[in-house]
Motif scaffolding. Structure first.
Motif, PDB file in Angstrom:
ATOM      1  N   LEU A  25       0.825  -1.206   0.000  1.00 41.13           N
ATOM      2  CA  LEU A  25       0.000   0.000   0.000  1.00 41.13           C
ATOM      3  C   LEU A  25       0.861   1.259   0.000  1.00 41.13           C
ATOM      4  CD1 LEU A  25      -2.768  -1.060   2.530  1.00 41.13           C
ATOM      5  CD2 LEU A  25      -3.152  -0.465   0.130  1.00 41.13           C
ATOM      6  N   TYR A  26       1.954   1.237   0.767  1.00 43.03           N
ATOM      7  CA  TYR A  26       2.821   2.420   0.813  1.00 43.03           C
ATOM      8  C   TYR A  26       3.554   2.609  -0.509  1.00 43.03           C
ATOM      9  CZ  TYR A  26       5.600   6.122   2.872  1.00 43.03           C
ATOM     10  OH  TYR A  26       6.157   7.346   3.146  1.00 43.03           O
ATOM     11  N   ALA A  27       4.070   1.510  -1.056  1.00 46.47           N
ATOM     12  CA  ALA A  27       4.830   1.602  -2.303  1.00 46.47           C
ATOM     13  C   ALA A  27       3.966   2.055  -3.472  1.00 46.47           C
ATOM     14  CB  ALA A  27       5.479   0.250  -2.618  1.00 46.47           C
ATOM     15  N   THR A  28       2.662   1.812  -3.391  1.00 49.37           N
ATOM     16  CA  THR A  28       1.763   2.198  -4.474  1.00 49.37           C
ATOM     17  C   THR A  28       1.007   3.484  -4.161  1.00 49.37           C
ATOM     18  OG1 THR A  28       0.085   0.666  -3.593  1.00 49.37           O
ATOM     19  CG2 THR A  28       1.481  -0.143  -5.374  1.00 49.37           C
ATOM     20  N   HIS A  29       1.498   4.231  -3.185  1.00 52.94           N
ATOM     21  CA  HIS A  29       0.988   5.587  -2.896  1.00 52.94           C
ATOM     22  C   HIS A  29      -0.496   5.608  -2.513  1.00 52.94           C
ATOM     23  CE1 HIS A  29       4.453   8.140  -4.414  1.00 52.94           C
ATOM     24  NE2 HIS A  29       4.812   6.908  -4.668  1.00 52.94           N
ATOM     25  N   ARG A  30      -0.924   4.635  -1.703  1.00 48.63           N
ATOM     26  CA  ARG A  30      -2.328   4.595  -1.295  1.00 48.63           C
ATOM     27  C   ARG A  30      -2.518   5.039   0.155  1.00 48.63           C
ATOM     28  NH1 ARG A  30      -2.295  -0.431  -4.715  1.00 48.63           N
ATOM     29  NH2 ARG A  30      -4.001  -0.262  -6.232  1.00 48.63           N
ATOM     30  N   THR A  31      -1.474   5.538   0.771  1.00 50.97           N
ATOM     31  CA  THR A  31      -1.525   5.884   2.190  1.00 50.97           C
ATOM     32  C   THR A  31      -0.959   7.285   2.433  1.00 50.97           C
ATOM     33  OG1 THR A  31       0.698   5.079   2.676  1.00 50.97           O
ATOM     34  CG2 THR A  31      -1.088   3.452   2.747  1.00 50.97           C
ATOM     35  N   LYS A  32      -1.020   7.688   3.692  1.00 46.37           N
ATOM     36  CA  LYS A  32      -0.336   8.910   4.094  1.00 46.37           C
ATOM     37  C   LYS A  32       1.167   8.724   3.954  1.00 46.37           C
ATOM     38  CE  LYS A  32      -3.708  10.547   7.526  1.00 46.37           C
ATOM     39  NZ  LYS A  32      -3.908  10.921   8.951  1.00 46.37           N
ATOM     40  N   ARG A  33       1.863   9.828   3.882  1.00 48.01           N
ATOM     41  CA  ARG A  33       3.322   9.810   3.779  1.00 48.01           C
ATOM     42  C   ARG A  33       3.935   9.694   5.163  1.00 48.01           C
ATOM     43  NH1 ARG A  33       6.723  14.241   3.450  1.00 48.01           N
ATOM     44  NH2 ARG A  33       4.874  15.553   3.228  1.00 48.01           N
ATOM     45  N   LEU A  34       4.932   8.843   5.303  1.00 42.61           N
ATOM     46  CA  LEU A  34       5.616   8.667   6.578  1.00 42.61           C
ATOM     47  C   LEU A  34       6.582   9.816   6.841  1.00 42.61           C
ATOM     48  CD1 LEU A  34       6.568   4.871   6.480  1.00 42.61           C
ATOM     49  CD2 LEU A  34       4.798   5.947   7.888  1.00 42.61           C
ATOM     50  N   MET A 227      -8.770  -2.017  -4.712  1.00 38.71           N
ATOM     51  CA  MET A 227      -9.231  -1.453  -3.442  1.00 38.71           C
ATOM     52  C   MET A 227     -10.752  -1.583  -3.282  1.00 38.71           C
ATOM     53  SD  MET A 227      -6.605  -0.427  -1.639  1.00 38.71           S
ATOM     54  CE  MET A 227      -7.252   0.695  -0.404  1.00 38.71           C
ATOM     55  N   THR A 228     -11.291  -2.732  -3.675  1.00 36.31           N
ATOM     56  CA  THR A 228     -12.733  -2.929  -3.543  1.00 36.31           C
ATOM     57  C   THR A 228     -13.099  -3.853  -2.377  1.00 36.31           C
ATOM     58  OG1 THR A 228     -12.624  -4.714  -5.170  1.00 36.31           O
ATOM     59  CG2 THR A 228     -13.243  -2.526  -5.982  1.00 36.31           C
ATOM     60  N   THR A 229     -12.118  -4.449  -1.719  1.00 35.18           N
ATOM     61  CA  THR A 229     -12.426  -5.347  -0.606  1.00 35.18           C
ATOM     62  C   THR A 229     -12.237  -4.629   0.727  1.00 35.18           C
ATOM     63  OG1 THR A 229     -10.172  -6.219  -0.395  1.00 35.18           O
ATOM     64  CG2 THR A 229     -11.632  -7.308  -1.975  1.00 35.18           C
ATOM     65  N   ARG A 230     -13.026  -5.035   1.716  1.00 31.94           N
ATOM     66  CA  ARG A 230     -12.951  -4.392   3.032  1.00 31.94           C
ATOM     67  C   ARG A 230     -11.562  -4.489   3.657  1.00 31.94           C
ATOM     68  NH1 ARG A 230     -17.206  -5.808   7.723  1.00 31.94           N
ATOM     69  NH2 ARG A 230     -18.548  -4.559   6.343  1.00 31.94           N
ATOM     70  N   PRO A 231     -10.903  -5.673   3.661  1.00 30.39           N
ATOM     71  CA  PRO A 231      -9.577  -5.737   4.292  1.00 30.39           C
ATOM     72  C   PRO A 231      -8.553  -4.802   3.660  1.00 30.39           C
ATOM     73  CG  PRO A 231     -10.447  -7.947   3.960  1.00 30.39           C
ATOM     74  CD  PRO A 231     -11.344  -7.017   3.214  1.00 30.39           C
ATOM     75  N   ALA A 232      -8.657  -4.552   2.369  1.00 26.50           N
ATOM     76  CA  ALA A 232      -7.720  -3.619   1.723  1.00 26.50           C
ATOM     77  C   ALA A 232      -7.856  -2.232   2.333  1.00 26.50           C
ATOM     78  CB  ALA A 232      -7.981  -3.568   0.218  1.00 26.50           C
ATOM     79  N   TRP A 233      -9.095  -1.771   2.495  1.00 24.58           N
ATOM     80  CA  TRP A 233      -9.320  -0.457   3.098  1.00 24.58           C
ATOM     81  C   TRP A 233      -8.944  -0.451   4.577  1.00 24.58           C
ATOM     82  CZ3 TRP A 233      -9.893   3.903   0.628  1.00 24.58           C
ATOM     83  CH2 TRP A 233     -10.296   3.871  -0.710  1.00 24.58           C
ATOM     84  N   ARG A 236      -5.290  -0.050   4.817  1.00 28.14           N
ATOM     85  CA  ARG A 236      -4.972   1.352   4.511  1.00 28.14           C
ATOM     86  C   ARG A 236      -5.176   2.225   5.748  1.00 28.14           C
ATOM     87  NH1 ARG A 236      -7.565   6.116   2.753  1.00 28.14           N
ATOM     88  NH2 ARG A 236      -6.322   7.320   1.261  1.00 28.14           N
ATOM     89  N   LYS A 237      -6.267   2.023   6.469  1.00 26.27           N
ATOM     90  CA  LYS A 237      -6.536   2.795   7.683  1.00 26.27           C
ATOM     91  C   LYS A 237      -5.507   2.492   8.757  1.00 26.27           C
ATOM     92  CE  LYS A 237     -10.786   3.330   9.105  1.00 26.27           C
ATOM     93  NZ  LYS A 237     -12.178   3.004   9.513  1.00 26.27           N
TER      94      LYS A 237
END
Length: 255
Positions: A25-34, A227-233, A236-237
């Motif tokens: 998720l981080y490598a594909t830019h789907r999260t906040k920046r560390l 990003m259509t499945t609940r565990p993916a989101w 991300r959270k």
């Protein structure tokens, strides 16, 4: 480079899934920046497989029975590399782990530990700055909390400085005792607010050797949309909670 070991002495709690999906998720830019990752950075992630079973390597189709590579190799996702593991890890006389030599190449390192506080796990934890501890409530109790606290005390006595960044509830579902156990955990440890639901998509992800963010979920209108499945989101959270905690620590806050 921030180094995080995903650690638990119990098997089947989701260590590999957690390390793999947080990293992807981080490598594909789907999260906040560390903190420490420059704005506009490629968000380079190094995954480290320190389990002789090589589950993390298998997850990304990078498992081999041959001699282990002594350098990171690529995955199917740009900026997401892995140091593979296999049964030859068990024979290593020197279990020290040195990923600092790659510090200039990566922003984040996630280490998948085996469910055993042996030399490989100890070496991984000594290398890490922080720990994420996945747990399953259906295999947890007040005795489980006592055992976990004792394990962490043992790590401190062994002069291992890695801090617990968060305890992550996986395979979560509502039961008569789940809220009570979460309350106990929250009183003693930094429990993530987000949990990972018990879901067929986690098993599907493992079978397909594909991160949860890339699994075609139940949305029939967009069957190929990621990003259509609940565990993916949920992962991300979790990552965003993790980023907030690290930012707070970076600013001198207490965790």
């Amino acid at each position: 480079m921030i180094k995080i070991a995903v650690y638990s002495l119990k098997g089947g709690v989701g260590k590999t899934i957690t390390a793999a999906n947080l990293g992807q998720l981080y490598a594909t830019h789907r999260t906040k920046r560390l903190p420490g990752t420059k704005r506009g950075s490629l968000r380079r992630v190094l995954l480290v497989d320190r389990d002789p079973q090589g589950n993390l390597s298998q997850y990304f189709n990078r498992y081999s029975d041959g001699p282990l590579e002594d350098h990171p190799i690529g995955t199917d996702w740009a900026w997401l590399d892995i140091l593979p593991g296999n049964l030859s890890l068990a024979a290593q006389e020197d279990a020290a782990l040195d990923v600092d030599r790659y510090a200039d190449q990566y922003d984040l390192c996630l280490i998948d530990c085996q469910a055993d506080l042996g030399k490989l796990t100890a070496g991984a934890i000594r290398c890490a700055d922080y720990l994420i501890i996945p747990i399953r409530l259906d295999a947890f109790s007040t005795n489980g909390l006592s055992n976990l606290m004792q394990q962490l005390e043992n790590l401190q006595e062994a002069a291992i400085d890695a801090r617990v960044l968060g305890v992550l509830v996986t395979h979560d579902e509502k039961t008569p005792y789940s809220d009570a156990i979460k309350k106990l955990l929250r009183e003693r440890l930094p429990l993530f607010d987000t949990t990972i639901s018990r879901s067929k998509w986690v098993s599907e992800s493992t079978i397909e050797h594909k991160p949860l963010a890339e699994i075609a979920g139940p949305d029939k209108k967009h069957p190929l949309r990621p990003m259509t499945t609940r565990p993916a989101w949920q992962y991300r959270k979790v990552f965003n909670e993790m980023a907030d905690r690290l930012s707070n620590l970076d600013k001198g806050g207490k965790q």
